[in-house]
Design a protein around this motif. Sequence first.
Motif, PDB file in Angstrom:
ATOM      1  N   VAL A   1       2.653  -0.156   0.358  1.00 37.24           N
ATOM      2  CA  VAL A   1       2.619  -1.565   0.753  1.00 37.24           C
ATOM      3  C   VAL A   1       3.623  -1.766   1.882  1.00 37.24           C
ATOM      4  O   VAL A   1       4.773  -1.350   1.767  1.00 37.24           O
ATOM      5  CB  VAL A   1       2.977  -2.480  -0.438  1.00 37.24           C
ATOM      6  CG1 VAL A   1       3.031  -3.939   0.001  1.00 37.24           C
ATOM      7  CG2 VAL A   1       1.964  -2.296  -1.558  1.00 37.24           C
TER       8      VAL A   1
ATOM      9  N   SER B   1      -9.168   2.376   2.615  1.00 37.19           N
ATOM     10  CA  SER B   1      -8.424   1.359   1.878  1.00 37.19           C
ATOM     11  C   SER B   1      -7.416   0.696   2.796  1.00 37.19           C
ATOM     12  O   SER B   1      -7.207   1.144   3.930  1.00 37.19           O
ATOM     13  CB  SER B   1      -7.710   1.987   0.666  1.00 37.19           C
ATOM     14  OG  SER B   1      -6.799   2.981   1.102  1.00 37.19           O
TER      15      SER B   1
ATOM     16  N   GLN C   1      -3.593  -1.886   2.611  1.00 34.18           N
ATOM     17  CA  GLN C   1      -2.571  -2.607   1.860  1.00 34.18           C
ATOM     18  C   GLN C   1      -2.024  -3.723   2.757  1.00 34.18           C
ATOM     19  O   GLN C   1      -1.821  -3.516   3.953  1.00 34.18           O
ATOM     20  CB  GLN C   1      -1.420  -1.680   1.457  1.00 34.18           C
ATOM     21  CG  GLN C   1      -1.770  -0.642   0.411  1.00 34.18           C
ATOM     22  CD  GLN C   1      -1.850  -1.218  -0.989  1.00 34.18           C
ATOM     23  OE1 GLN C   1      -1.659  -2.418  -1.198  1.00 34.18           O
ATOM     24  NE2 GLN C   1      -2.138  -0.370  -1.961  1.00 34.18           N
TER      25      GLN C   1
END
Length: 286
Positions: free
Chosen positions: A120, A197, A199
């Motif tokens: 993150v 993906s 974050q």
Amino acid sequence: MSVFSSGVFGVESVKSVSVTEGESVSLNSDLTEIQRDDEITWKFENIMIAKIYGKDNKSRFYEDSADGRFRGRLKLDHQTGSLSITNTRTTDSGVYKVTSKSSGAPLNIFSLTVYANLPVPDIIRNCSSSSPSQQNCSLLCSVVNVSNVTLSWYKGNSLLSSISVSDLSISLSLPLEVEYQEKNTYSCVCVVNNPISNQTQHLNNTELCQPCSDVIVLVSAAAAAGSLLIAAAVGIFCICRKHRKTDKEVQIRDREITYADPTFYKRHKSSATEQDNVVYTGVSRR
């Protein structure tokens, strides 16, 4: 898991497969059933890693090959010969080829890419580049130990700036200047290139974008410390100068002391017999 095909259709076409580290992936042989007299072999970068025999459906895994990276993580489907890799790692990325002994040609070729899990992003206030008189809030959005990612600043749905890295595992930082009075929401987004993906970290203006009062305190403290150092230096200089002056005066007084050599006078003898007398002059001292 993502699968894409490229190249010429047929046995030489390459299928691209992408997964995130830790996931399992299945590479299909495209067979419905293994013939009894057939053998299916799997190679990773032309290194034998697994084989299944149609005669007795027995599997063999070459766990010491490819530096032992697949030990305990390979499975073969006894009916189709498809290969499964569990708990994938970034080192599993590469080309996989499945071949049938009866045909002598590859049944399928896969280019597997295993992407690391994304951290993150972290947003911090960069007071080192801010001054108390400025009306802007200086921010840094950072991620560490990443590869094949893009780090971006967004304002709503609009891209403000971005930076990308490919194969190297490095740390990325992306600055942003925000006005103190601005109330719009910003987000720092770290995206994998393919993208599998992402974050996202959202900026809280009210918490981070405050004037750097600690900078003023630090400057004042530094100025006070500087004044103390200057005063101490002046005091030491005066003391040293006083001592030097005293030593100089002593040396001057020593040079003013004059010593005279004694002079001896002898009286002439008279006709009468008498003892010679010696008269000494005194030594004068100024």
